[in-house]
Design a protein around this motif. Structure first.
Motif, PDB file in Angstrom:
ATOM      1  N   MET A   1       0.801  -1.174   0.000  1.00 27.66           N
ATOM      2  CA  MET A   1       0.000   0.000   0.000  1.00 27.66           C
ATOM      3  C   MET A   1       0.865   1.267   0.000  1.00 27.66           C
ATOM      4  O   MET A   1       0.574   2.200  -0.741  1.00 27.66           O
ATOM      5  N   PHE A   2       1.889   1.295   0.859  1.00 31.17           N
ATOM      6  CA  PHE A   2       2.793   2.429   0.945  1.00 31.17           C
ATOM      7  C   PHE A   2       3.493   2.662  -0.391  1.00 31.17           C
ATOM      8  O   PHE A   2       3.705   3.796  -0.801  1.00 31.17           O
ATOM      9  N   GLU A   3       3.839   1.567  -1.059  1.00 30.94           N
ATOM     10  CA  GLU A   3       4.514   1.677  -2.352  1.00 30.94           C
ATOM     11  C   GLU A   3       3.601   2.328  -3.381  1.00 30.94           C
ATOM     12  O   GLU A   3       4.049   3.091  -4.245  1.00 30.94           O
ATOM     13  N   LEU A   4       2.313   2.053  -3.325  1.00 22.08           N
ATOM     14  CA  LEU A   4       1.367   2.651  -4.260  1.00 22.08           C
ATOM     15  C   LEU A   4       1.252   4.164  -4.032  1.00 22.08           C
ATOM     16  O   LEU A   4       1.168   4.937  -4.990  1.00 22.08           O
ATOM     17  N   ILE A   5       1.251   4.567  -2.783  1.00 21.55           N
ATOM     18  CA  ILE A   5       1.160   6.000  -2.464  1.00 21.55           C
ATOM     19  C   ILE A   5       2.412   6.722  -2.961  1.00 21.55           C
ATOM     20  O   ILE A   5       2.331   7.775  -3.588  1.00 21.55           O
ATOM     21  N   VAL A   6       3.596   6.165  -2.695  1.00 17.58           N
ATOM     22  CA  VAL A   6       4.860   6.755  -3.140  1.00 17.58           C
ATOM     23  C   VAL A   6       4.888   6.799  -4.663  1.00 17.58           C
ATOM     24  O   VAL A   6       5.273   7.810  -5.268  1.00 17.58           O
ATOM     25  N   ALA A   7       4.482   5.704  -5.324  1.00 17.79           N
ATOM     26  CA  ALA A   7       4.465   5.660  -6.780  1.00 17.79           C
ATOM     27  C   ALA A   7       3.496   6.709  -7.326  1.00 17.79           C
ATOM     28  O   ALA A   7       3.778   7.381  -8.338  1.00 17.79           O
ATOM     29  N   GLY A   8       2.355   6.890  -6.686  1.00 13.93           N
ATOM     30  CA  GLY A   8       1.384   7.893  -7.116  1.00 13.93           C
ATOM     31  C   GLY A   8       1.923   9.311  -6.971  1.00 13.93           C
ATOM     32  O   GLY A   8       1.727  10.165  -7.845  1.00 13.93           O
ATOM     33  N   VAL A   9       2.583   9.559  -5.831  1.00  9.36           N
ATOM     34  CA  VAL A   9       3.170  10.890  -5.608  1.00  9.36           C
ATOM     35  C   VAL A   9       4.262  11.160  -6.631  1.00  9.36           C
ATOM     36  O   VAL A   9       4.329  12.242  -7.226  1.00  9.36           O
ATOM     37  N   ILE A  10       5.133  10.172  -6.850  1.00 10.24           N
ATOM     38  CA  ILE A  10       6.224  10.333  -7.822  1.00 10.24           C
ATOM     39  C   ILE A  10       5.646  10.538  -9.214  1.00 10.24           C
ATOM     40  O   ILE A  10       6.100  11.396  -9.973  1.00 10.24           O
ATOM     41  N   SER A  11       4.626   9.776  -9.584  1.00 14.41           N
ATOM     42  CA  SER A  11       3.979   9.930 -10.895  1.00 14.41           C
ATOM     43  C   SER A  11       3.385  11.333 -11.035  1.00 14.41           C
ATOM     44  O   SER A  11       3.494  11.973 -12.091  1.00 14.41           O
ATOM     45  N   GLY A  12       2.751  11.814  -9.975  1.00 13.99           N
ATOM     46  CA  GLY A  12       2.179  13.155  -9.996  1.00 13.99           C
ATOM     47  C   GLY A  12       3.233  14.229 -10.178  1.00 13.99           C
ATOM     48  O   GLY A  12       3.053  15.182 -10.942  1.00 13.99           O
ATOM     49  N   VAL A  13       4.350  14.081  -9.466  1.00 15.14           N
ATOM     50  CA  VAL A  13       5.445  15.038  -9.586  1.00 15.14           C
ATOM     51  C   VAL A  13       6.008  15.008 -11.007  1.00 15.14           C
ATOM     52  O   VAL A  13       6.265  16.059 -11.602  1.00 15.14           O
ATOM     53  N   VAL A  14       6.183  13.815 -11.577  1.00 15.10           N
ATOM     54  CA  VAL A  14       6.703  13.678 -12.944  1.00 15.10           C
ATOM     55  C   VAL A  14       5.744  14.344 -13.925  1.00 15.10           C
ATOM     56  O   VAL A  14       6.148  15.072 -14.834  1.00 15.10           O
ATOM     57  N   VAL A  15       4.446  14.137 -13.759  1.00 14.64           N
ATOM     58  CA  VAL A  15       3.449  14.747 -14.645  1.00 14.64           C
ATOM     59  C   VAL A  15       3.499  16.271 -14.530  1.00 14.64           C
ATOM     60  O   VAL A  15       3.437  16.978 -15.533  1.00 14.64           O
ATOM     61  N   LEU A  16       3.636  16.781 -13.306  1.00 15.63           N
ATOM     62  CA  LEU A  16       3.730  18.229 -13.118  1.00 15.63           C
ATOM     63  C   LEU A  16       4.982  18.809 -13.770  1.00 15.63           C
ATOM     64  O   LEU A  16       4.946  19.880 -14.374  1.00 15.63           O
ATOM     65  N   ILE A  17       6.076  18.104 -13.647  1.00 14.35           N
ATOM     66  CA  ILE A  17       7.334  18.560 -14.263  1.00 14.35           C
ATOM     67  C   ILE A  17       7.192  18.585 -15.778  1.00 14.35           C
ATOM     68  O   ILE A  17       7.574  19.559 -16.440  1.00 14.35           O
ATOM     69  N   ILE A  18       6.646  17.501 -16.339  1.00 12.18           N
ATOM     70  CA  ILE A  18       6.464  17.439 -17.799  1.00 12.18           C
ATOM     71  C   ILE A  18       5.508  18.537 -18.264  1.00 12.18           C
ATOM     72  O   ILE A  18       5.749  19.196 -19.278  1.00 12.18           O
ATOM     73  N   ALA A  19       4.432  18.770 -17.524  1.00 14.73           N
ATOM     74  CA  ALA A  19       3.475  19.818 -17.887  1.00 14.73           C
ATOM     75  C   ALA A  19       4.133  21.194 -17.825  1.00 14.73           C
ATOM     76  O   ALA A  19       3.904  22.051 -18.694  1.00 14.73           O
ATOM     77  N   GLY A  20       4.952  21.426 -16.807  1.00 17.84           N
ATOM     78  CA  GLY A  20       5.661  22.704 -16.687  1.00 17.84           C
ATOM     79  C   GLY A  20       6.627  22.924 -17.830  1.00 17.84           C
ATOM     80  O   GLY A  20       6.722  24.020 -18.389  1.00 17.84           O
ATOM     81  N   ILE A  21       7.354  21.870 -18.184  1.00 20.82           N
ATOM     82  CA  ILE A  21       8.295  21.967 -19.309  1.00 20.82           C
ATOM     83  C   ILE A  21       7.532  22.219 -20.598  1.00 20.82           C
ATOM     84  O   ILE A  21       7.923  23.043 -21.426  1.00 20.82           O
ATOM     85  N   TRP A  22       6.426  21.517 -20.794  1.00 15.11           N
ATOM     86  CA  TRP A  22       5.613  21.675 -22.004  1.00 15.11           C
ATOM     87  C   TRP A  22       5.068  23.110 -22.096  1.00 15.11           C
ATOM     88  O   TRP A  22       5.085  23.722 -23.159  1.00 15.11           O
ATOM     89  N   LYS A  23       4.617  23.642 -20.977  1.00 17.01           N
ATOM     90  CA  LYS A  23       4.049  24.977 -20.949  1.00 17.01           C
ATOM     91  C   LYS A  23       5.112  26.031 -21.263  1.00 17.01           C
ATOM     92  O   LYS A  23       4.837  27.030 -21.915  1.00 17.01           O
ATOM     93  N   ARG A  24       6.342  25.834 -20.817  1.00 21.62           N
ATOM     94  CA  ARG A  24       7.417  26.818 -21.006  1.00 21.62           C
ATOM     95  C   ARG A  24       8.302  26.527 -22.204  1.00 21.62           C
ATOM     96  O   ARG A  24       9.381  27.098 -22.331  1.00 21.62           O
ATOM     97  N   ARG A  25       7.862  25.662 -23.108  1.00 26.63           N
ATOM     98  CA  ARG A  25       8.706  25.259 -24.237  1.00 26.63           C
ATOM     99  C   ARG A  25       9.103  26.429 -25.135  1.00 26.63           C
ATOM    100  O   ARG A  25      10.147  26.425 -25.757  1.00 26.63           O
ATOM    101  N   GLY A  26       8.297  27.516 -25.227  1.00 29.02           N
ATOM    102  CA  GLY A  26       8.622  28.672 -26.068  1.00 29.02           C
ATOM    103  C   GLY A  26       9.396  29.755 -25.347  1.00 29.02           C
ATOM    104  O   GLY A  26       9.847  30.712 -25.971  1.00 29.02           O
ATOM    105  N   ALA A  27       9.567  29.636 -24.044  1.00 28.66           N
ATOM    106  CA  ALA A  27      10.224  30.685 -23.262  1.00 28.66           C
ATOM    107  C   ALA A  27      11.660  30.959 -23.689  1.00 28.66           C
ATOM    108  O   ALA A  27      12.034  32.127 -23.829  1.00 28.66           O
ATOM    109  N   PRO A  28      12.500  29.949 -23.929  1.00 29.49           N
ATOM    110  CA  PRO A  28      13.876  30.259 -24.351  1.00 29.49           C
ATOM    111  C   PRO A  28      13.911  31.016 -25.678  1.00 29.49           C
ATOM    112  O   PRO A  28      14.664  31.970 -25.841  1.00 29.49           O
ATOM    113  N   ARG A  29      13.074  30.614 -26.611  1.00 34.41           N
ATOM    114  CA  ARG A  29      13.027  31.273 -27.908  1.00 34.41           C
ATOM    115  C   ARG A  29      12.563  32.732 -27.739  1.00 34.41           C
ATOM    116  O   ARG A  29      13.102  33.642 -28.335  1.00 34.41           O
ATOM    117  N   GLN A  30      11.559  32.934 -26.893  1.00 34.10           N
ATOM    118  CA  GLN A  30      11.053  34.276 -26.629  1.00 34.10           C
ATOM    119  C   GLN A  30      12.122  35.131 -25.951  1.00 34.10           C
ATOM    120  O   GLN A  30      12.299  36.298 -26.287  1.00 34.10           O
TER     121      GLN A  30
END
Length: 138
Positions: free
Chosen positions: A1-30
């Motif tokens: 059970m604990f492993e599922l919670i940790v895996a869920g938190v890690i998955s959520g963090v990874v999704v947030l990081i990917i979403a942040g990178i995707w959202k800022r993909r034009g920032a360096p060019r700008q």
């Protein structure tokens, strides 16, 4: 059970990081584009300032050597040209208008003319300013 919670938190963090990178993909060019615009603006300002300094140098040399050059102009018919010695000349591009102004006493006969007015220093190019300085300084 604990492993599922940790895996869920890690998955959520990874999704947030990917979403942040995707959202800022034009920032360096700008950012690069903004820096280019800033550099271009600075270059234009420097070029304008350099032209102003060259024009002032031309006027200083002309006055020091008693060389009369056109400093500014305004108007069209007549074009009023101010020279470095302080005199004001009137140039007409229309003979009829010139004769009419002369008869009406609107312009001084010794300082008016029909024809193309000389190009004032305020409109000289960098090359013309540098060439004039080279020809008129020791």
């Amino acid at each position: 059970m604990f492993e599922l919670i940790v895996a869920g938190v890690i998955s959520g963090v990874v999704v947030l990081i990917i979403a942040g990178i995707w959202k800022r993909r034009g920032a360096p060019r700008q950012w690069v584009q903004e820096q280019h615009e800033i550099a271009t603006t600075i270059e234009r300002k420097d070029a304008r300032q350099e032209l102003t300094v060259l024009r002032e140098q031309v006027l200083e040399v002309a006055r020091a050597r008693n060389v009369v050059i056109p400093t500014s102009s305004k108007g069209i018919n007549p074009t009023i040209v101010t020279r470095s010695d302080g005199s004001v000349w009137c140039y007409f591009n229309d003979h009829a208008r010139y004769v009419q102004a002369m008869r009406a006493g609107q312009v001084p006969p010794t300082r008016s003319s029909r024809g193309t007015p000389p190009e004032p220093v305020s409109r000289w190019t960098r090359e013309a300013l540098e060439q004039w300085l080279a020809e008129n300084t020791d």
